[in-house]
Write a protein that holds these residues in place. Structure first.
Motif, short mmCIF file in Angstrom:
data_model
loop_
_atom_site.label_atom_id
_atom_site.label_comp_id
_atom_site.label_asym_id
_atom_site.label_seq_id
_atom_site.Cartn_x
_atom_site.Cartn_y
_atom_site.Cartn_z
N ALA A 124 21.27 53.59 27.94
CA ALA A 124 22.81 53.40 27.46
C ALA A 124 23.60 52.78 28.45
CB ALA A 124 23.04 54.78 26.92
N ARG A 125 24.18 51.80 27.86
CA ARG A 125 25.40 51.21 28.76
C ARG A 125 26.19 52.25 29.40
NH1 ARG A 125 27.39 48.35 32.07
NH2 ARG A 125 28.67 46.41 31.89
N LEU A 126 26.73 52.18 30.73
CA LEU A 126 27.71 52.95 31.19
C LEU A 126 29.16 52.83 30.54
CD1 LEU A 126 26.91 52.65 34.88
CD2 LEU A 126 26.10 54.59 33.19
N ASN A 127 29.94 53.89 30.00
CA ASN A 127 31.09 53.66 29.47
C ASN A 127 31.97 54.73 30.03
OD1 ASN A 127 33.17 53.69 27.61
ND2 ASN A 127 31.90 53.18 26.06
N ALA A 128 33.45 54.20 30.14
CA ALA A 128 34.30 54.86 31.16
C ALA A 128 34.76 56.22 30.25
CB ALA A 128 35.55 54.14 31.24
N GLY A 129 34.41 56.10 28.65
CA GLY A 129 34.71 57.17 27.92
C GLY A 129 33.88 58.55 27.94
N CYS A 130 32.84 58.38 28.92
CA CYS A 130 31.74 59.21 29.01
C CYS A 130 31.78 59.92 30.39
CB CYS A 130 30.28 58.76 28.64
SG CYS A 130 30.12 58.35 27.02
N ARG A 131 31.01 60.95 30.64
CA ARG A 131 30.79 61.47 32.07
C ARG A 131 29.30 61.36 32.57
NH1 ARG A 131 33.43 64.94 28.85
NH2 ARG A 131 31.78 66.40 28.60
N TYR A 132 29.16 61.20 33.75
CA TYR A 132 27.81 60.93 34.45
C TYR A 132 27.63 61.95 35.56
CZ TYR A 132 27.96 56.91 31.09
OH TYR A 132 28.13 56.34 30.05
N ARG A 133 26.53 62.12 35.91
CA ARG A 133 26.04 62.88 37.13
C ARG A 133 24.87 62.05 37.92
NH1 ARG A 133 24.76 67.90 35.32
NH2 ARG A 133 26.70 68.43 35.69
N ILE A 134 25.38 61.62 39.03
CA ILE A 134 24.13 61.16 40.07
C ILE A 134 23.60 62.39 40.80
CG2 ILE A 134 23.67 59.65 42.06
CD1 ILE A 134 25.67 57.73 40.88
N SER A 135 22.36 62.33 40.74
CA SER A 135 21.69 63.64 41.70
C SER A 135 20.48 63.34 42.06
CB SER A 135 21.36 64.84 40.78
OG SER A 135 20.50 64.45 39.77
N GLY A 136 20.10 63.95 43.54
CA GLY A 136 18.96 63.49 44.10
C GLY A 136 19.05 63.10 45.64
N GLN A 137 18.41 62.11 45.97
CA GLN A 137 18.49 61.72 47.47
C GLN A 137 18.46 60.37 47.32
OE1 GLN A 137 15.70 63.50 49.97
NE2 GLN A 137 16.86 65.57 50.09
N THR A 138 19.07 59.51 48.26
CA THR A 138 18.82 57.99 48.31
C THR A 138 17.46 57.76 49.15
OG1 THR A 138 20.36 57.84 50.28
CG2 THR A 138 21.38 57.82 48.28
N PRO A 139 17.27 56.52 49.46
CA PRO A 139 15.93 55.97 50.36
C PRO A 139 16.63 56.21 51.70
CG PRO A 139 16.10 54.73 48.46
CD PRO A 139 17.44 55.61 48.24
N PRO A 140 15.83 56.29 52.66
CA PRO A 140 16.27 56.48 54.16
C PRO A 140 17.29 55.39 54.46
CG PRO A 140 14.07 56.23 53.94
CD PRO A 140 14.32 56.28 52.49
N ALA A 141 18.53 55.70 55.11
CA ALA A 141 19.34 54.44 55.49
C ALA A 141 20.12 54.93 56.55
CB ALA A 141 19.96 53.78 54.35
N ARG A 142 20.65 54.16 57.28
CA ARG A 142 21.67 54.82 58.46
C ARG A 142 22.78 55.22 57.76
NH1 ARG A 142 21.47 54.39 63.66
NH2 ARG A 142 19.79 52.91 63.72
N LEU A 143 23.43 54.54 56.68
CA LEU A 143 24.67 54.52 56.11
C LEU A 143 24.27 54.11 54.47
CD1 LEU A 143 27.75 54.98 55.94
CD2 LEU A 143 27.96 52.81 56.54
N TRP A 144 24.94 54.74 53.48
CA TRP A 144 24.99 54.11 52.31
C TRP A 144 26.41 54.33 51.81
CZ3 TRP A 144 26.59 57.47 48.85
CH2 TRP A 144 26.09 58.98 48.83
N THR A 145 26.61 53.33 50.62
CA THR A 145 27.96 53.48 50.06
C THR A 145 27.71 53.32 48.45
OG1 THR A 145 28.31 51.13 50.13
CG2 THR A 145 29.25 52.37 51.92
N LEU A 146 28.59 54.14 47.91
CA LEU A 146 28.44 54.12 46.19
C LEU A 146 30.04 53.80 45.77
CD1 LEU A 146 27.05 54.92 43.66
CD2 LEU A 146 27.65 57.35 44.10
N PHE A 147 30.11 53.02 44.78
CA PHE A 147 31.42 52.81 44.42
C PHE A 147 31.21 52.35 42.79
CE2 PHE A 147 30.68 48.51 45.95
CZ PHE A 147 31.00 47.54 45.16
N THR A 148 32.43 52.53 42.02
CA THR A 148 32.35 52.29 40.81
C THR A 148 33.07 50.71 40.61
OG1 THR A 148 34.58 53.32 40.59
CG2 THR A 148 32.68 54.41 39.85
N ALA A 149 32.51 49.92 39.81
CA ALA A 149 32.90 48.48 39.97
C ALA A 149 32.82 48.08 38.49
CB ALA A 149 31.72 47.45 40.47
N ASP A 150 34.00 46.81 38.49
CA ASP A 150 33.85 46.43 36.89
C ASP A 150 32.59 45.48 36.66
OD1 ASP A 150 34.23 44.10 38.32
OD2 ASP A 150 36.26 44.10 38.01
#
Length: 195
Positions: A85-111
């Motif tokens: 389902a398309r991500l919609n700002a009228g809903c709530r979401y949860r990201i859970s788990g782990q990322t693949p190995p990396a020295r640094l990761w960033t996560l941001f909301t985008a248009d």
């Protein structure tokens, strides 16, 4: 007397204008070929490399975005949740788990264009691996909603659709062909509206 030159001028305007519009549409429609989809997350491993196709190179040049070397970084985007389902700002979401190995990761909301989303002043629209609160097993959970949440929280724009952009920096997976075997964090919808 002036009818023939006027006809040629109109024909050239239509031809060049139409060609430019079709080229711009083609650049906006795709980031290139060779996408890898892991759950809700999609990446283009060849996008940053010398072997990138001409559409990918043009897309990056037009967007004016920073190019990483093949082992320097890998960007994943999600415009749908794990259910498709398309991500919609009228809903709530949860990201859970782990990322693949990396020295640094960033996560941001985008248009939808991939630019950082416009959220209310003072609300967090980005997290990184150094600031995220983790569980004892080093997994994490990030709540994504318009209303403030305890713990890790990313704010959403007031309305419309959005994307999530997860970039892994200095990761061994960016330069290898084993990217298909990666375990990405889960992206689930937890509710919509006031429910």
């Amino acid at each position: 007397m002036f009818r023939f030159p006027l006809f040629i001028a109109i024909t050239l305007i239509v031809a060049f204008g139409g060609g430019i519009m079709i080229s711009l549409y083609a650049l906006d429609a795709t980031q290139g070929f060779g996408a890898i989809k892991l759950g809700a997350w999609e990446a283009f491993p060849a996008l940053q490399t010398v072997e990138a196709d001409p559409y990918a190179k043009s897309h990056r040049a037009r967007a004016g975005k920073l190019l990483y070397g093949s082992a320097e970084g890998l960007t994943f985007t999600a415009s749908v949740d794990d259910e498709g389902a398309r991500l919609n700002a009228g809903c709530r979401y949860r990201i859970s788990g782990q990322t693949p190995p990396a020295r640094l990761w960033t996560l941001f909301t985008a248009d939808n264009g991939g630019n950082p989303a416009a959220v209310k002043t003072g609300h967090p629209s980005a997290l990184n691996s150094w600031t995220v609160l983790r569980n004892q097993d080093s997994s994490f959970s990030v709540e994504i909603s318009a209303a403030a949440q305890p713990g890790n929280w990313l704010a959403l724009p007031e309305a419309g659709t959005f994307r999530l952009v997860l970039t892994l920096f200095d990761t061994p997976t960016a330069g290898s062909s084993g990217v298909i075997d990666l375990a990405m964090p889960k992206l689930t919808k937890t509710g919509c509206g006031n429910a």
